[in-house]
Write a protein that holds these residues in place. Structure first.
Motif, PDB file in Angstrom:
ATOM      1  N   ILE A 100      -7.983   0.010  -3.992  1.00 26.73           N
ATOM      2  CA  ILE A 100      -6.879  -0.558  -4.759  1.00 26.73           C
ATOM      3  C   ILE A 100      -7.468  -1.532  -5.775  1.00 26.73           C
ATOM      4  CG2 ILE A 100      -4.866  -2.079  -4.637  1.00 26.73           C
ATOM      5  CD1 ILE A 100      -4.122  -0.778  -2.034  1.00 26.73           C
TER       6      ILE A 100
ATOM      7  N   ASN B 168       2.134   8.129 -11.546  1.00 30.66           N
ATOM      8  CA  ASN B 168       0.818   8.668 -11.240  1.00 30.66           C
ATOM      9  C   ASN B 168       0.192   9.181 -12.526  1.00 30.66           C
ATOM     10  OD1 ASN B 168      -1.085  11.118 -10.481  1.00 30.66           O
ATOM     11  ND2 ASN B 168      -0.922   9.835  -8.645  1.00 30.66           N
TER      12      ASN B 168
ATOM     13  N   GLU C 278       3.265   1.927  -1.792  1.00 35.98           N
ATOM     14  CA  GLU C 278       3.620   2.280  -3.166  1.00 35.98           C
ATOM     15  C   GLU C 278       2.492   3.031  -3.859  1.00 35.98           C
ATOM     16  OE1 GLU C 278       6.053  -1.067  -5.198  1.00 35.98           O
ATOM     17  OE2 GLU C 278       4.685  -2.087  -3.823  1.00 35.98           O
ATOM     18  N   LEU C 279       1.311   3.075  -3.231  1.00 37.58           N
ATOM     19  CA  LEU C 279       0.116   3.659  -3.842  1.00 37.58           C
ATOM     20  C   LEU C 279      -0.553   4.566  -2.819  1.00 37.58           C
ATOM     21  CD1 LEU C 279      -1.125   0.218  -5.151  1.00 37.58           C
ATOM     22  CD2 LEU C 279      -0.111   1.972  -6.615  1.00 37.58           C
TER      23      LEU C 279
ATOM     24  N   GLU D 208       0.808  -1.219   0.000  1.00 36.30           N
ATOM     25  CA  GLU D 208       0.000   0.000   0.000  1.00 36.30           C
ATOM     26  C   GLU D 208       0.842   1.270   0.000  1.00 36.30           C
ATOM     27  OE1 GLU D 208      -2.620  -0.434   3.312  1.00 36.30           O
ATOM     28  OE2 GLU D 208      -4.073  -1.640   2.192  1.00 36.30           O
TER      29      GLU D 208
ATOM     30  N   THR E 193      -3.513  -0.155  -9.074  1.00 34.53           N
ATOM     31  CA  THR E 193      -3.789   1.285  -9.035  1.00 34.53           C
ATOM     32  C   THR E 193      -4.528   1.674  -7.762  1.00 34.53           C
ATOM     33  OG1 THR E 193      -5.956   1.144 -10.130  1.00 34.53           O
ATOM     34  CG2 THR E 193      -4.007   1.294 -11.558  1.00 34.53           C
ATOM     35  N   ARG E 194      -4.455   2.981  -7.450  1.00 31.75           N
ATOM     36  CA  ARG E 194      -5.231   3.575  -6.356  1.00 31.75           C
ATOM     37  C   ARG E 194      -6.203   4.569  -6.970  1.00 31.75           C
ATOM     38  NH1 ARG E 194      -5.522   2.758  -0.690  1.00 31.75           N
ATOM     39  NH2 ARG E 194      -3.237   2.782  -0.480  1.00 31.75           N
TER      40      ARG E 194
ATOM     41  N   GLY F  81       6.218   2.353 -12.281  1.00 26.04           N
ATOM     42  CA  GLY F  81       5.166   2.980 -11.502  1.00 26.04           C
ATOM     43  C   GLY F  81       5.111   4.463 -11.782  1.00 26.04           C
TER      44      GLY F  81
ATOM     45  N   ASP G 244      -2.033   6.875  -8.388  1.00 25.97           N
ATOM     46  CA  ASP G 244      -0.790   6.103  -8.307  1.00 25.97           C
ATOM     47  C   ASP G 244      -0.996   4.726  -8.936  1.00 25.97           C
ATOM     48  OD1 ASP G 244       0.519   8.144  -7.061  1.00 25.97           O
ATOM     49  OD2 ASP G 244       0.599   7.199  -5.081  1.00 25.97           O
ATOM     50  N   PHE G 245       0.047   4.241  -9.606  1.00 27.77           N
ATOM     51  CA  PHE G 245      -0.024   2.906 -10.194  1.00 27.77           C
ATOM     52  C   PHE G 245       1.355   2.259 -10.139  1.00 27.77           C
ATOM     53  CE2 PHE G 245       1.602   5.363 -13.724  1.00 27.77           C
ATOM     54  CZ  PHE G 245       2.478   4.492 -14.368  1.00 27.77           C
ATOM     55  N   LYS G 246       1.363   0.942 -10.230  1.00 28.92           N
ATOM     56  CA  LYS G 246       2.594   0.192 -10.434  1.00 28.92           C
ATOM     57  C   LYS G 246       2.289  -0.953 -11.386  1.00 28.92           C
ATOM     58  CE  LYS G 246       4.264  -2.900  -7.818  1.00 28.92           C
ATOM     59  NZ  LYS G 246       4.924  -3.714  -6.781  1.00 28.92           N
TER      60      LYS G 246
END
Length: 448
Positions: free
Chosen positions: A95, A116, A68-69, A66, A88-89, A114, A74-76
């Motif tokens: 999520i 945004n 990371e987002l 979490e 993604t968030r 990753g 935000d995405f990875k």
């Protein structure tokens, strides 16, 4: 070994046929006192395809944390086995895990690790999707050469059917009927708990983008090796000599304890290994210098953790804990590690370093330096391991010798309950648990 009749298909050709799950499962030969794995389990493309179908697409796979987002948009990127994914968030804080593939012509939407974005826009024809995967617009939809009134537009990106989190760790599975994540983790959640309980806040933060490496060997070598207590003194001989001469002065920060080789070996043969029913493996060693911790430069920090969990659990929280969560997730020291097969003889590994929230900055910095010293691109340990994986894979081409031996410590195992087994620290108890879960997955077609 099993009776000859059980493996008749081994005669011609010499390795087992691997075209179906039943025969692939016979690549493990187990009796009361013997445990062997066939060479083909590490080398054959047919086996890897079965692993993709019946393990990676059925099991709970770690896909991110979490931290990371933290913001909307935000995405990875990542993978579940061979399936490219986006995590993604969205604006509502949710999520989402989706396949990283435009439903129009198949292009991946994001290629960087990753970032945004306000929206996900396909680079091919600019179809646009909301950050939660919903289809927002189709370019040129009403043009003369566009889509008719009968066009059935997709709802959006393919959503992975199950997502669950545990203490900030995000797991996903492509199997809608998979058991609950906590049921799947079982006793292995103790690994995550003890790592996070090093933080006064009980949380961590991923420090940066991952260190990504590719080695020329099978993915299962990595899953086995992260908890292998047998190889360290031999594979990492040069590091052992460095530690013997310089100790912590080059930045080890007490991670690899022991001055002389004999002292280091004695320390590393403490504790135990758990081989769990779900294929998870934990290698645990209690801390040996708790009084020094409680009175040293980080005394206040350590004392706060001891107050929270008690003296006995404190020594396990700050012991040497490493683990493999079946099939693709590992934790060791202050790092998260994932691996994915690219080919039978090629594997990608991603290493994420993290800070313990609320821990002294100097402590987190010291742990970072120790990671660089042993695991980083210029470290001592990772090159040793990668070279061994490549040597293993090269040696497996000598296929006239069919079986690999995984029998170390069989006579000293103890049941823990629920199918979990405890073994001595340098045993192959965990390896056998991993392979039993592998066999069940290929035999039943279920993840765990």
């Amino acid at each position: 070994m099993p009776a000859t009749a059980d493996l008749e298909f081994l005669s011609v050709p010499r390795e087992p046929s691997t075209g179906d799950t039943g025969r692939a499962a016979s690549l493990i030969s187990e009796t009361e006192h013997r445990f062997r794995v066939h060479t083909a389990a590490y080398t054959k493309a047919e086996v890897l395809e079965l692993e993709q179908q019946h393990i990676f697409r059925r099991a709970w796979c770690y896909v991110g944390h979490e931290s990371e987002l933290t913001k909307a948009g935000d995405f990875k990127t990542g993978h579940i086995g061979d399936q490219p994914i986006l995590v993604t968030r969205s604006e509502d804080g949710g999520i989402h895990v989706m396949l990283n593939r435009c439903p129009h012509r198949g292009a991946v939407l994001c290629r960087e690790p990753g970032g945004n974005r306000r929206a996900l826009i396909c680079p091919y024809h600019a179809w646009t999707f909301a950050i939660d995967g919903r289809l927002v617009s189709v370019t040129g939809r009403d043009d003369a050469s566009g889509y008719s009134e009968f066009f059935e537009a997709p709802e959006g990106l393919y959503r992975v059917p199950r997502i669950e989190t545990y203490r900030g760790f995000v797991f996903a599975t492509l199997d809608a009927k998979a058991p609950a994540l906590l049921d799947s983790l079982g006793r292995a959640k103790i690994l995550i708990d003890r790592k996070l309980n090093q933080s006064p806040n009980g949380t961590l933060t991923i420090r940066s983008k991952p260190y990504v490496g590719i080695y020329e060997g099978n993915w299962k070598f990595h899953a086995e090796n992260i908890i292998d207590g047998y190889h360290f003194m031999y594979t990492h001989q040069s590091f052992v000599k460095l530690q013997n001469k310089f100790g912590d002065t080059t930045g080890d920060f007490g991670v690899h304890k022991g001055g002389s080789a004999s002292e280091m070996k004695k320390i590393r043969t403490r504790g135990s290994v758990w081989g769990c029913e779900g294929g998870h493996i934990l290698n645990q060693k209690p801390a040996i210098d708790t009084q020094e911790m409680l009175s040293g430069p980080f005394a206040e920090y350590y004392q706060s953790i001891e107050k929270l969990y008690g003296a006995e659990e404190f020594q396990w929280i700050f012991g040497s804990n490493a683990g493999c969560i079946f099939p693709n997730f590992g934790m060791i020291h202050n790092q998260i590690r994932t691996w994915r097969p690219i080919a039978p003889d090629k594997t990608e590994v991603r290493i994420y370093l993290y800070d313990l929230d609320g821990a002294p900055p100097a402590f987190n910095e010291g742990m970072l330096r120790s990671q660089e010293r042993f695991y980083g691109p210029s470290g001592h340990g990772m090159p040793d391991d990668i070279e061994i994986f490549a040597a293993n894979q090269q040696g497996l081409s000598a296929s006239q010798l069919e079986w690999l031996i995984l029998e170390r410590g069989m006579a000293a195992e103890k049941p823990l309950g629920d199918g979990d087994i405890e073994g001595l620290p340098s045993s192959e108890t965990g390896h056998r648990a991993f392979w039993r879960a592998w066999r069940r997955s290929l035999s039943s077609g279920s993840g765990q």
